[in-house]
Enzyme design. Structure first.
Site, PDB file in Angstrom:
ATOM      1  N   LYS A 189       0.910   7.039  -7.356  1.00 61.15           N
ATOM      2  CA  LYS A 189       0.777   5.610  -7.654  1.00 61.15           C
ATOM      3  C   LYS A 189       0.860   5.343  -9.154  1.00 61.15           C
ATOM      4  O   LYS A 189       0.751   6.228  -9.980  1.00 61.15           O
ATOM      5  CB  LYS A 189      -0.485   5.042  -7.009  1.00 61.15           C
ATOM      6  N   ARG A 199      -4.593  10.675   1.502  1.00 58.21           N
ATOM      7  CA  ARG A 199      -3.240  10.311   1.979  1.00 58.21           C
ATOM      8  C   ARG A 199      -2.256  10.666   0.868  1.00 58.21           C
ATOM      9  O   ARG A 199      -2.295  10.074  -0.204  1.00 58.21           O
ATOM     10  CB  ARG A 199      -3.220   8.809   2.293  1.00 58.21           C
TER      11      ARG A 199
HETATM   12  N1  HH2 Z   1      -0.976   3.190   0.313  1.00 56.68           N
HETATM   13  C1  HH2 Z   1       0.267   2.824   0.701  1.00 56.68           C
HETATM   14  C2  HH2 Z   1       0.555   2.554   2.042  1.00 56.68           C
HETATM   15  N2  HH2 Z   1      -0.405   2.674   2.983  1.00 56.68           N
HETATM   16  N3  HH2 Z   1      -2.626   3.174   3.577  1.00 56.68           N
HETATM   17  C3  HH2 Z   1      -3.881   3.535   3.221  1.00 56.68           C
HETATM   18  N4  HH2 Z   1      -4.840   3.661   4.146  1.00 56.68           N
HETATM   19  N5  HH2 Z   1      -4.217   3.780   1.905  1.00 56.68           N
HETATM   20  C4  HH2 Z   1      -3.297   3.683   0.908  1.00 56.68           C
HETATM   21  O1  HH2 Z   1      -3.656   3.895  -0.270  1.00 56.68           O
HETATM   22  C5  HH2 Z   1      -1.955   3.302   1.258  1.00 56.68           C
HETATM   23  C6  HH2 Z   1      -1.659   3.054   2.620  1.00 56.68           C
HETATM   24  C7  HH2 Z   1       1.354   2.697  -0.323  1.00 56.68           C
HETATM   25  O2  HH2 Z   1       1.991   3.914  -0.508  1.00 56.68           O
HETATM   26  P1  HH2 Z   1       3.380   4.324   0.167  1.00 56.68           P
HETATM   27  O3  HH2 Z   1       3.271   4.368   1.654  1.00 56.68           O
HETATM   28  O4  HH2 Z   1       3.827   5.585  -0.441  1.00 56.68           O
HETATM   29  O5  HH2 Z   1       4.401   3.211  -0.296  1.00 56.68           O
HETATM   30  P2  HH2 Z   1       5.032   1.929   0.411  1.00 56.68           P
HETATM   31  O6  HH2 Z   1       3.928   1.011   0.786  1.00 56.68           O
HETATM   32  O7  HH2 Z   1       5.918   1.372  -0.669  1.00 56.68           O
HETATM   33  O8  HH2 Z   1       5.782   2.397   1.619  1.00 56.68           O
END
Ligand code: HH2
Length: 307
Positions: free
Chosen positions: A240, A274
């Protein structure tokens, strides 16, 4: 929030959640955090967008994450990065369902569906998913709470200020740790009142969701306080933006900083991380544990050295 300086020790552990009850199985939570591997079947996720849009590429990556030691697979079909555009449920389903259908019943680890739409969660659960990972903490769709109750799915309740479209427009808090704690307590209580048992609920402070650098760092430093909610604590620091901000380098490879955050969270007894880079984080955690990184720090003066 208590003002006393406090660092978690083994004495504090008995009140921390030790299991997460999923739809059909129980995950035992130990000293070393479990890893939730991220699989984004999207064209626009902030760090892996477009990489796994092709179903076969997504399925292959899921098996790779499991082989690297992931304990849970989190599949998402809509990016929730700042300013991401929402996608209709039909499109989200078109992205995730072929992947879920190819994995369910075969992949040995439980599958979580990262969605705030009940229509998506329902089909994913029908196909074998065990967990609803909802970045709106079950506020985004009124059908989500009844769905979780009826199916017995586990839920992850995450804190977010605003929506992905607005959340990075100058987010403000007076006491970010206290406010996030209170939000999660209220969402936990709403879930309990609706009939979702405590042992199925995990809480997540939502790193990067409506937070500036100082807010993200305060939440990372105080993640242990969330243990008082009695639920497993899940944190998603992976790749992040705060990492580049700490380093003063927006181009830095954020995987190294992810490892640093993971160790700090493990030290605080956070039960689930995660992450995108499962092998890297898992190896770091195993060596951290072997080197005493999860042991309580002995208090008192160090023994006298040689004179
Ligand atoms: N962060 C993201 C998405 N889902 N769920 C939980 N529980 N906690 C988090 O910190 C979290 C999440 C964002 O990260 P990412 O899936 O890599 O990116 P994107 O939302 O752009 O797909």
């Amino acid at each position: 929030m208590s003002e006393e300086p406090f660092y978690p020790t083994d004495d504090f552990r008995p009140m921390w959640a030790a299991v997460w009850q999923l739809r059909t199985r129980r995950l035992a939570l130990g000293r070393r955090p479990l890893l939730m591997g991220v699989l984004n079947v999207t064209p626009d996720s902030f760090s892996d967008g477009g990489q796994f849009l092709e179903p076969q590429a997504a399925v292959d990556h899921a098996w790779r994450l499991a082989a690297e030691g992931a304990d849970i697979l989190d599949i998402g079909g809509e990016s929730t990065r700042p300013y991401a555009q929402p996608v209709p449920a039909q499109e989200e389903l078109r992205r995730v369902m072929p992947v879920l259908e190819a994995l369910a019943g075969r992949l040995p680890i439980p599958i979580s569906i990262d969605t705030y739409k009940a229509a998506v969660a329902r089909q994913a659960l029908d196909a074998g998913a065990e967990i609803i990972n909802d970045v709106t903490a079950l506020r985004g769709d009124p059908a989500m709470v009844p769905l979780a109750v009826q199916t017995g799915a586990a839920v992850c309740l995450m804190h977010m200020q605003g929506t992905p479209q607005t959340m990075q427009e100058n987010p403000q808090y007076e006491d970010v740790v206290g406010e996030v704690y209170e939000f999660l307590r209220r969402r936990r209580d709403a879930a309990l009142a609706a009939g979702i048992p405590l042992e199925r609920i995990a809480v997540d402070p939502g790193i990067g969701f409506g937070k500036q650098l100082e807010h993200n760092l305060a939440l990372l430093q105080n993640a242990w306080r969330l243990h008082a909610l009695g639920c497993p604590v899940l944190v998603g620091p992976s790749r992040k933006r705060f990492i580049g901000q700490v380093l003063g380098d927006s181009e830095a490879d954020r995987r190294y900083g992810t490892v640093g955050a993971a160790l700090a969270l493990a030290r605080q007894g956070v039960q689930i991380l995660r992450v995108h880079d499962v092998a890297m984080v898992r190896q770091a955690l195993m060596v951290f544990e072997a080197a005493g990184g999860l042991d309580p720090i002995p208090l008192g003066a160090p023994p006298a050295g040689p004179t």
